[in-house]
Write an enzyme that holds these catalytic residues in place. Structure first.
Site, mmCIF file in Angstrom:
data_model
loop_
_atom_site.group_PDB
_atom_site.id
_atom_site.type_symbol
_atom_site.label_atom_id
_atom_site.label_comp_id
_atom_site.label_asym_id
_atom_site.label_seq_id
_atom_site.Cartn_x
_atom_site.Cartn_y
_atom_site.Cartn_z
ATOM 1 N N HIS A 1 -7.743 -0.699 -5.629
ATOM 2 C CA HIS A 1 -7.484 -0.404 -4.263
ATOM 3 C C HIS A 1 -8.742 1.030 -3.903
ATOM 4 O O HIS A 1 -9.089 0.947 -3.206
ATOM 5 C CB HIS A 1 -5.973 0.229 -3.855
ATOM 6 C CG HIS A 1 -5.137 -0.913 -3.704
ATOM 7 N ND1 HIS A 1 -4.311 -0.805 -2.474
ATOM 8 C CD2 HIS A 1 -4.763 -1.920 -4.547
ATOM 9 C CE1 HIS A 1 -3.574 -1.953 -2.637
ATOM 10 N NE2 HIS A 1 -3.619 -2.665 -3.881
ATOM 11 N N HIS B 1 0.928 -1.025 -0.077
ATOM 12 C CA HIS B 1 -0.094 0.174 -0.042
ATOM 13 C C HIS B 1 1.029 1.381 -0.182
ATOM 14 O O HIS B 1 2.003 0.967 0.458
ATOM 15 C CB HIS B 1 -1.081 0.050 1.184
ATOM 16 C CG HIS B 1 -1.749 -1.043 1.182
ATOM 17 N ND1 HIS B 1 -2.850 -1.252 0.407
ATOM 18 C CD2 HIS B 1 -2.212 -2.163 2.242
ATOM 19 C CE1 HIS B 1 -3.755 -2.453 0.772
ATOM 20 N NE2 HIS B 1 -3.137 -2.842 1.855
ATOM 21 N N HIS C 1 -27.781 13.617 -5.816
ATOM 22 C CA HIS C 1 -29.113 13.793 -7.066
ATOM 23 C C HIS C 1 -29.083 13.146 -8.261
ATOM 24 O O HIS C 1 -29.842 13.571 -8.928
ATOM 25 C CB HIS C 1 -29.434 15.190 -7.115
ATOM 26 C CG HIS C 1 -30.819 15.630 -6.856
ATOM 27 N ND1 HIS C 1 -31.707 15.356 -8.018
ATOM 28 C CD2 HIS C 1 -31.588 15.870 -6.065
ATOM 29 C CE1 HIS C 1 -32.880 15.731 -7.672
ATOM 30 N NE2 HIS C 1 -32.792 16.149 -6.393
ATOM 31 N N HIS D 1 -5.770 8.877 -1.530
ATOM 32 C CA HIS D 1 -6.074 7.388 -1.758
ATOM 33 C C HIS D 1 -4.825 6.654 -2.065
ATOM 34 O O HIS D 1 -3.760 7.124 -2.158
ATOM 35 C CB HIS D 1 -6.998 7.468 -3.021
ATOM 36 C CG HIS D 1 -6.190 7.959 -4.403
ATOM 37 N ND1 HIS D 1 -5.381 7.325 -5.267
ATOM 38 C CD2 HIS D 1 -6.406 9.355 -4.907
ATOM 39 C CE1 HIS D 1 -4.931 8.023 -6.288
ATOM 40 N NE2 HIS D 1 -5.514 9.447 -6.112
ATOM 41 N N CYS D 2 -4.923 5.372 -2.151
ATOM 42 C CA CYS D 2 -3.826 4.453 -2.504
ATOM 43 C C CYS D 2 -3.627 4.376 -3.776
ATOM 44 O O CYS D 2 -4.488 4.489 -4.702
ATOM 45 C CB CYS D 2 -4.178 3.178 -1.851
ATOM 46 S SG CYS D 2 -2.890 1.982 -1.832
ATOM 47 N N ASP E 1 -1.310 8.609 -1.932
ATOM 48 C CA ASP E 1 -1.557 9.917 -2.475
ATOM 49 C C ASP E 1 -2.216 10.908 -1.762
ATOM 50 O O ASP E 1 -3.416 10.733 -2.059
ATOM 51 C CB ASP E 1 -1.823 9.588 -4.154
ATOM 52 C CG ASP E 1 -1.938 10.792 -4.983
ATOM 53 O OD1 ASP E 1 -1.688 11.863 -4.367
ATOM 54 O OD2 ASP E 1 -2.426 10.695 -5.940
ATOM 55 N N MET F 1 -10.004 2.486 -0.358
ATOM 56 C CA MET F 1 -8.751 2.904 0.244
ATOM 57 C C MET F 1 -8.587 4.574 -0.223
ATOM 58 O O MET F 1 -7.847 4.825 -1.178
ATOM 59 C CB MET F 1 -7.597 2.101 -0.109
ATOM 60 C CG MET F 1 -6.790 2.225 0.902
ATOM 61 S SD MET F 1 -5.374 0.898 0.650
ATOM 62 C CE MET F 1 -4.597 0.845 2.262
ATOM 63 N N GLU G 1 -28.743 24.814 -4.567
ATOM 64 C CA GLU G 1 -29.698 23.915 -4.273
ATOM 65 C C GLU G 1 -28.942 22.409 -4.471
ATOM 66 O O GLU G 1 -29.141 21.591 -3.636
ATOM 67 C CB GLU G 1 -30.753 23.944 -5.327
ATOM 68 C CG GLU G 1 -30.345 23.706 -6.860
ATOM 69 C CD GLU G 1 -31.438 23.858 -7.719
ATOM 70 O OE1 GLU G 1 -32.668 23.070 -7.328
ATOM 71 O OE2 GLU G 1 -31.447 24.054 -9.012
ATOM 72 N N THR G 2 -27.862 22.157 -5.367
ATOM 73 C CA THR G 2 -27.413 21.130 -5.688
ATOM 74 C C THR G 2 -26.029 21.517 -6.118
ATOM 75 O O THR G 2 -25.854 22.601 -6.825
ATOM 76 C CB THR G 2 -27.879 20.317 -6.742
ATOM 77 O OG1 THR G 2 -29.376 19.924 -6.232
ATOM 78 C CG2 THR G 2 -27.248 18.906 -6.873
ATOM 79 N N HIS H 1 -26.928 17.090 -2.533
ATOM 80 C CA HIS H 1 -28.086 17.839 -2.366
ATOM 81 C C HIS H 1 -28.795 17.431 -0.962
ATOM 82 O O HIS H 1 -28.865 16.340 -0.840
ATOM 83 C CB HIS H 1 -29.179 17.448 -3.689
ATOM 84 C CG HIS H 1 -30.653 18.300 -3.480
ATOM 85 N ND1 HIS H 1 -30.761 19.334 -3.615
ATOM 86 C CD2 HIS H 1 -31.660 17.642 -2.986
ATOM 87 C CE1 HIS H 1 -31.942 19.793 -3.305
ATOM 88 N NE2 HIS H 1 -32.674 18.809 -2.703
ATOM 89 N N HIS I 1 -3.679 14.403 -2.430
ATOM 90 C CA HIS I 1 -4.024 15.642 -3.465
ATOM 91 C C HIS I 1 -3.663 17.128 -2.851
ATOM 92 O O HIS I 1 -3.347 17.856 -3.696
ATOM 93 C CB HIS I 1 -5.451 15.445 -3.970
ATOM 94 C CG HIS I 1 -5.683 14.166 -4.809
ATOM 95 N ND1 HIS I 1 -6.833 14.392 -5.762
ATOM 96 C CD2 HIS I 1 -5.055 13.079 -5.032
ATOM 97 C CE1 HIS I 1 -6.872 13.331 -6.299
ATOM 98 N NE2 HIS I 1 -5.852 12.449 -5.981
#
Length: 404
Positions: A207, A156, A368, A196-197, A159, A212, A341-342, A317, A161
């Protein structure tokens, strides 16, 4: 392919399951000394379904100049299970800190949907889907210890971001079963971000689609602000990780049961290639945030909803409410959108929305794309206590036969 046949394609627990040319591990400690990362030569991995052969890593060395951070205070941030968030200051006191966090990778059998007996050998950080949230302030340093237990099947890594360089730290955190690594990175960009992996090759989506992944929030040192520079504060955080699963089925349409992690590899790749998830859920499973697990709040409380999706686009939403302030792209450097709204969260990112509850009752928080919300499981509930305000909404006439 049956479970018994698939076992022939699985390497032993000691085989390096990596598909990357960055299969190194770096140990970066307190005073940030120069470090060297050696890529180990991985043995040949046998074909694992449809002729996939994972490449062999080459040896190389990476070095960096010494950075002295010994003057900075250190704080340990205790990780908590989602949808909760760790204790933190909304406005930073003092200068930058080194925030120490620990992740232990865990490969565990999880129930995705009790009604259909859908299960997955989830790949996790600290045993949860999504992994724990990390919260720091701009200018702080995150120092992560990532440990991979001896009994794991897979290699494993992680990363971030939110970080800069070395594939988000993914190139410096490859840990085989029985290994650990320490990575430190500076939080330079305020916002919410996915981690994430990413072991390499087909192992990356495998993964991620096995759970993950997680989120980091980097707050501005002076806290959140609206478009006019006014302070925004929240009473609670709801940390929601949306997870798409691709569970293999047999010829009768029943979910295949596997005895151990990794046994589903070939079948899962086939299912993932369809790009059609069998489940799209919040926090790991159908119903993880509904019923007895619903989120609790009160009229007048302001909730900051952090929504992360490491793989697919989604459209959060709040039914019966709104996004009073929304950082759709996740960047706290930008002014928030208002009155939405969304909102839209791109696959591989996280976003944030703030809302102050004005009415009591049950609020459904959904993707939504209502097919995913209702049929695939992407739904959560907020149960809000308080007094009803008829000025905002009133049932003038209850349902009755027409013409009465």
């Amino acid at each position: 392919m049956t479970a018994s046949i698939k076992k022939e394609f699985l390497p032993s627990r000691r085989t390096i399951l990596t598909g990357t040319a960055m299969a190194g591990a770096a140990m970066m400690t307190g005073a940030a000394p120069s470090f060297a990362t050696t890529r180990r030569s991985a043995p040949h991995v046998p074909s694992m379904g449809k002729g996939l052969v994972l490449p062999v890593a080459e040896k190389t060395t990476v070095s960096a100049a010494t950075v002295d951070l010994s003057h900075l205070p250190r704080v340990k941030q205790e990780m908590v299970m989602p949808p909760m968030a760790p204790k933190h200051e909304q406005v930073a006191t003092g200068g930058p800190k080194i925030v120490e966090v620990s992740f232990v990778t865990e490969e565990r059998l999880m129930v995705v949907d009790e009604d259909t007996d859908a299960k997955i050998w989830a790949l996790t950080y600290n045993g949860s889907v999504p992994g724990p949230m990390i919260i720091v302030h701009e200018g702080d340093y995150v120092e992560l210890t990532i440990s991979n237990p001896e009994n794991s099947v897979f290699e494993h890594n992680i990363d971030f971001h939110a970080s800069t360089g070395a594939l988000g730290g993914g190139g410096l955190t490859h840990v085989l079963p029985g290994e650990e690594a320490v990575l430190r990175w500076k939080a330079t960009k305020p916002g919410v971000f996915v981690y994430h992996c990413a072991p390499g090759g087909a192992m990356i989506p495998y993964h991620v689609c096995h759970g993950m992944n997680g989120a980091v929030m980097v707050l501005p040192r002076d806290g959140l602000k609206d478009g006019d520079g006014n302070a925004l504060t929240y009473d609670q955080i709801a940390y929601i990780g949306e997870q798409d699963y691709y569970l293999p089925m047999d010829e009768d349409g029943e979910y295949i049961q596997y005895e151990s992690a990794g046994e589903d590899y070939s079948d899962s790749l086939d299912a993932m290639r369809t790009l059609i998830p069998t489940h799209s859920v919040f926090n790991g499973a159908v119903g993880a945030l509904t019923g007895e697990n619903a989120l609790k709040s009160k009229v007048g409380d302001t909730v900051l909803m952090i929504h992360a999706q490491a793989n697919r686009d989604t459209r959060p939403h709040l039914i019966g409410g709104h996004g009073n302030f929304v950082w759709e792209g996740g960047s706290f450097t930008d002014s928030p959108q208002t009155g939405m709204e969304t909102w839209f969260i791109r696959g591989g990112s996280a976003g944030a929305a703030m809302y102050t509850f004005e009415q009591p009752g049950v609020y459904a928080y959904v993707n939504h794309n209502l097919i995913e919300a209702v049929l695939l499981g992407a739904s959560a509930h907020f149960v809000v206590e308080g007094e009803w305000d008829n000025d905002l909404m009133e049932q003038v006439v209850a349902p009755r036969p027409m013409g009465v």
